[in-house]
Design a protein around this motif. Sequence first.
Motif, PDB file in Angstrom:
ATOM      1  N   ASP A 125      16.166  35.078  37.191  1.00 12.67           N
ATOM      2  CA  ASP A 125      15.342  36.237  37.505  1.00 12.67           C
ATOM      3  C   ASP A 125      14.801  36.112  38.923  1.00 12.67           C
ATOM      4  O   ASP A 125      14.587  35.001  39.442  1.00 12.67           O
ATOM      5  CB  ASP A 125      14.168  36.342  36.521  1.00 12.67           C
ATOM      6  CG  ASP A 125      14.634  36.670  35.111  1.00 12.67           C
ATOM      7  OD1 ASP A 125      15.681  37.335  34.989  1.00 12.67           O
ATOM      8  OD2 ASP A 125      13.960  36.250  34.154  1.00 12.67           O
ATOM      9  N   LEU A 126      14.583  37.243  39.545  1.00 19.64           N
ATOM     10  CA  LEU A 126      14.044  37.271  40.898  1.00 19.64           C
ATOM     11  C   LEU A 126      12.522  37.210  40.791  1.00 19.64           C
ATOM     12  O   LEU A 126      11.834  38.243  40.752  1.00 19.64           O
ATOM     13  CB  LEU A 126      14.502  38.546  41.609  1.00 19.64           C
ATOM     14  CG  LEU A 126      14.417  38.574  43.137  1.00 19.64           C
ATOM     15  CD1 LEU A 126      15.214  37.441  43.749  1.00 19.64           C
ATOM     16  CD2 LEU A 126      14.926  39.909  43.668  1.00 19.64           C
ATOM     17  N   ASP A 127      11.994  35.990  40.704  1.00 21.16           N
ATOM     18  CA  ASP A 127      10.564  35.828  40.475  1.00 21.16           C
ATOM     19  C   ASP A 127      10.046  34.587  41.196  1.00 21.16           C
ATOM     20  O   ASP A 127      10.763  33.939  41.965  1.00 21.16           O
ATOM     21  CB  ASP A 127      10.268  35.746  38.970  1.00 21.16           C
ATOM     22  CG  ASP A 127      11.056  34.635  38.287  1.00 21.16           C
ATOM     23  OD1 ASP A 127      11.581  33.742  38.991  1.00 21.16           O
ATOM     24  OD2 ASP A 127      11.146  34.647  37.044  1.00 21.16           O
ATOM     25  N   ASP A 128       8.785  34.259  40.926  1.00 15.42           N
ATOM     26  CA  ASP A 128       8.157  33.119  41.587  1.00 15.42           C
ATOM     27  C   ASP A 128       8.872  31.811  41.268  1.00 15.42           C
ATOM     28  O   ASP A 128       8.955  30.913  42.123  1.00 15.42           O
ATOM     29  CB  ASP A 128       6.685  33.010  41.183  1.00 15.42           C
ATOM     30  CG  ASP A 128       5.846  34.184  41.686  1.00 15.42           C
ATOM     31  OD1 ASP A 128       6.343  34.934  42.558  1.00 15.42           O
ATOM     32  OD2 ASP A 128       4.704  34.352  41.218  1.00 15.42           O
ATOM     33  N   ASP A 129       9.378  31.688  40.034  1.00 17.24           N
ATOM     34  CA  ASP A 129      10.074  30.460  39.649  1.00 17.24           C
ATOM     35  C   ASP A 129      11.312  30.237  40.516  1.00 17.24           C
ATOM     36  O   ASP A 129      11.597  29.102  40.919  1.00 17.24           O
ATOM     37  CB  ASP A 129      10.479  30.521  38.169  1.00 17.24           C
ATOM     38  CG  ASP A 129       9.279  30.400  37.234  1.00 17.24           C
ATOM     39  OD1 ASP A 129       8.254  29.862  37.687  1.00 17.24           O
ATOM     40  OD2 ASP A 129       9.379  30.851  36.079  1.00 17.24           O
ATOM     41  N   LEU A 130      12.047  31.317  40.787  1.00 17.30           N
ATOM     42  CA  LEU A 130      13.227  31.197  41.638  1.00 17.30           C
ATOM     43  C   LEU A 130      12.816  30.750  43.035  1.00 17.30           C
ATOM     44  O   LEU A 130      13.447  29.863  43.631  1.00 17.30           O
ATOM     45  CB  LEU A 130      13.977  32.532  41.717  1.00 17.30           C
ATOM     46  CG  LEU A 130      15.139  32.582  42.725  1.00 17.30           C
ATOM     47  CD1 LEU A 130      16.207  31.549  42.382  1.00 17.30           C
ATOM     48  CD2 LEU A 130      15.750  33.981  42.775  1.00 17.30           C
ATOM     49  N   ALA A 131      11.756  31.344  43.573  1.00 18.99           N
ATOM     50  CA  ALA A 131      11.287  30.981  44.915  1.00 18.99           C
ATOM     51  C   ALA A 131      10.953  29.496  44.977  1.00 18.99           C
ATOM     52  O   ALA A 131      11.303  28.801  45.939  1.00 18.99           O
ATOM     53  CB  ALA A 131      10.070  31.821  45.284  1.00 18.99           C
ATOM     54  N   GLN A 132      10.286  28.990  43.942  1.00 16.90           N
ATOM     55  CA  GLN A 132       9.918  27.575  43.907  1.00 16.90           C
ATOM     56  C   GLN A 132      11.150  26.676  43.772  1.00 16.90           C
ATOM     57  O   GLN A 132      11.160  25.554  44.291  1.00 16.90           O
ATOM     58  CB  GLN A 132       8.930  27.326  42.771  1.00 16.90           C
ATOM     59  CG  GLN A 132       7.581  28.001  42.998  1.00 16.90           C
ATOM     60  CD  GLN A 132       6.734  28.087  41.736  1.00 16.90           C
ATOM     61  OE1 GLN A 132       6.992  27.392  40.746  1.00 16.90           O
ATOM     62  NE2 GLN A 132       5.725  28.953  41.758  1.00 16.90           N
ATOM     63  N   ASP A 133      12.186  27.173  43.071  1.00 24.29           N
ATOM     64  CA  ASP A 133      13.421  26.397  42.950  1.00 24.29           C
ATOM     65  C   ASP A 133      14.171  26.330  44.279  1.00 24.29           C
ATOM     66  O   ASP A 133      14.825  25.324  44.585  1.00 24.29           O
ATOM     67  CB  ASP A 133      14.337  27.019  41.881  1.00 24.29           C
ATOM     68  CG  ASP A 133      13.825  26.784  40.475  1.00 24.29           C
ATOM     69  OD1 ASP A 133      13.009  25.857  40.294  1.00 24.29           O
ATOM     70  OD2 ASP A 133      14.226  27.533  39.559  1.00 24.29           O
ATOM     71  N   VAL A 134      14.075  27.398  45.058  1.00 23.48           N
ATOM     72  CA  VAL A 134      14.768  27.431  46.352  1.00 23.48           C
ATOM     73  C   VAL A 134      14.173  26.401  47.295  1.00 23.48           C
ATOM     74  O   VAL A 134      14.892  25.650  47.968  1.00 23.48           O
ATOM     75  CB  VAL A 134      14.697  28.838  46.965  1.00 23.48           C
ATOM     76  CG1 VAL A 134      15.196  28.823  48.408  1.00 23.48           C
ATOM     77  CG2 VAL A 134      15.520  29.815  46.132  1.00 23.48           C
ATOM     78  N   ASP A 135      12.832  26.339  47.370  1.00 20.87           N
ATOM     79  CA  ASP A 135      12.162  25.370  48.248  1.00 20.87           C
ATOM     80  C   ASP A 135      10.728  25.199  47.752  1.00 20.87           C
ATOM     81  O   ASP A 135      10.035  26.187  47.460  1.00 20.87           O
ATOM     82  CB  ASP A 135      12.156  25.878  49.695  1.00 20.87           C
ATOM     83  CG  ASP A 135      11.832  24.776  50.693  1.00 20.87           C
ATOM     84  OD1 ASP A 135      10.797  24.110  50.512  1.00 20.87           O
ATOM     85  OD2 ASP A 135      12.608  24.597  51.647  1.00 20.87           O
ATOM     86  N   GLU A 136      10.305  23.969  47.680  1.00 25.49           N
ATOM     87  CA  GLU A 136       8.971  23.689  47.160  1.00 25.49           C
ATOM     88  C   GLU A 136       7.864  24.243  48.046  1.00 25.49           C
ATOM     89  O   GLU A 136       6.703  24.355  47.616  1.00 25.49           O
ATOM     90  CB  GLU A 136       8.780  22.186  46.995  1.00 25.49           C
ATOM     91  CG  GLU A 136       8.920  21.391  48.280  1.00 25.49           C
ATOM     92  CD  GLU A 136       8.804  19.891  48.060  1.00 25.49           C
ATOM     93  OE1 GLU A 136       8.664  19.171  49.070  1.00 25.49           O
ATOM     94  OE2 GLU A 136       8.864  19.461  46.895  1.00 25.49           O
ATOM     95  N   LYS A 137       8.193  24.620  49.292  1.00 23.71           N
ATOM     96  CA  LYS A 137       7.164  25.187  50.174  1.00 23.71           C
ATOM     97  C   LYS A 137       6.800  26.616  49.779  1.00 23.71           C
ATOM     98  O   LYS A 137       5.786  27.152  50.252  1.00 23.71           O
ATOM     99  CB  LYS A 137       7.619  25.148  51.630  1.00 23.71           C
ATOM    100  CG  LYS A 137       8.764  26.086  51.956  1.00 23.71           C
ATOM    101  CD  LYS A 137       9.194  25.951  53.414  1.00 23.71           C
ATOM    102  CE  LYS A 137      10.355  26.897  53.736  1.00 23.71           C
ATOM    103  NZ  LYS A 137      10.825  26.755  55.131  1.00 23.71           N
ATOM    104  N   PHE A 138       7.633  27.244  48.940  1.00 23.31           N
ATOM    105  CA  PHE A 138       7.352  28.610  48.484  1.00 23.31           C
ATOM    106  C   PHE A 138       6.583  28.561  47.160  1.00 23.31           C
ATOM    107  O   PHE A 138       7.013  27.908  46.205  1.00 23.31           O
ATOM    108  CB  PHE A 138       8.641  29.405  48.288  1.00 23.31           C
ATOM    109  CG  PHE A 138       9.494  29.517  49.528  1.00 23.31           C
ATOM    110  CD1 PHE A 138       8.935  29.861  50.748  1.00 23.31           C
ATOM    111  CD2 PHE A 138      10.862  29.283  49.465  1.00 23.31           C
ATOM    112  CE1 PHE A 138       9.720  29.958  51.884  1.00 23.31           C
ATOM    113  CE2 PHE A 138      11.657  29.380  50.589  1.00 23.31           C
ATOM    114  CZ  PHE A 138      11.084  29.714  51.804  1.00 23.31           C
ATOM    115  N   ASN A 139       5.471  29.289  47.125  1.00 24.36           N
ATOM    116  CA  ASN A 139       4.708  29.397  45.875  1.00 24.36           C
ATOM    117  C   ASN A 139       5.042  30.668  45.117  1.00 24.36           C
ATOM    118  O   ASN A 139       4.997  30.694  43.884  1.00 24.36           O
ATOM    119  CB  ASN A 139       3.204  29.353  46.164  1.00 24.36           C
ATOM    120  CG  ASN A 139       2.760  27.998  46.686  1.00 24.36           C
ATOM    121  OD1 ASN A 139       3.197  26.967  46.181  1.00 24.36           O
ATOM    122  ND2 ASN A 139       1.895  27.999  47.698  1.00 24.36           N
TER     123      ASN A 139
END
Length: 451
Positions: A261-275
Amino acid sequence: MAISKKVERLEKSNVSLSITVPKEDVRVQYNDMLKEYTKTIQIPGFRKGHVPKEVLERKFSDALKGDALGRIIESTLKNIFEDDKESLPRSERPLPYASPELQEEDLKLDLEQDLQFSVVYDVLPEVKIGQWKGLKAEYVYAEVGNEEIQKELEEIRERNAIVMDRNDDACALKGDVATIDYQIMEEDGVTPMSISRSDFSFSIDGKNMFKFDDDIIRMKKGETKEFEKKFDEDFFDPSLAGKTRKVRITLTALKEKKLPDLDDDLAQDVDEKFNTLDDLKNSVKDRFNKNLEARIKEKKIGSLLDLIMENTPVVLPESMITSEVEGRIRRIARYYNANPELIMQMTDEAKMNEMRESSQKALHSRMILETLMEEQKIEATDEEAEKELEQIAETNGADIAEVKKHYDNEQAMFYLKEDIKEKKIVDILLSENTLKPGKKENYLAFMSDNA
């Protein structure tokens, strides 16, 4: 070596170098060669290394003079072009990819006469810069929009997808990952062509080079299918372009993608600097804008150089153009992990002509920039090189020590400083001329290599 020389400019950035070697030097080099032979040659009736030179000359006179002639010409050219480079200005030295050609077809060595010969070779073309200040130019441009950001986010989803085997009785569907064995037949419909292969994997998304997508939809694992297929006119292999051939395909494996899903979890999986997802979106937008800024700068300088080239004609030597084209072929071959000769064979005449024209334009532009750098006395200091290395490390997230290690040789540092000098002359060109935005293009098309 007390030689004399005379340089004459010819057409097409050629020069003729006429050389005279005094007979005294000719005799010295000839005698030195005889000494070598007398130490190594073996003739019946004489011990090795004890053959009198008079005997050698009597038995092998023509051969010895022919050998000596070649040696004298070679050593003379080496002396002029390598050992004593300062004797010729840069504009009269041969280009590295074109060997000087001897002009005298029946040249003979006469030990009682000065040796005179001439060679012709390609040199850097003469460049007389026309107007380069006070120009007005338009440039194409683009802007980053929501559509481009959304497309990048979808590609991020694709890169983070989980790939799972489908059931054996499942049918291939759009979006699946298929692995196939394929055979493309010769015109007889029976003999497989050399481009047939096994274990060819691709996503069924219309992007694979053979466009097999519609052909394998609804196929099941283990199923074999034969069909007639017409290949596009611009197909990469000219032996198939515009042709219709029988194709046999066996679907050997089938997987499906599970997109996150295009959500916060994906952002965090891409790079830990993204919340959050917004953090990821903003990062994508910042990266796109930074790339766009660099691309627009390229377009601006390209528009200016187009104008400067119009009033600065340059006659490029054929060897320079050929070398540039061959360099592009090698880069394409490296990209596709292929043999350069194969790439050459697969490139039709129209594409070769297009590549040749773009090579000529690139060389023309480069000659203008290099000439302007010389005329404006543009230099790059060690301090500027140090700052450039720090910028490279920061941009690539690399350790500065590793970057410096990579550039810790004379050639790498030379090219780094040349890049710095080119950036300086580009900034001068942009400041001395007037540019305004013209046609607006789609961002993705604008950023592509063909834009």
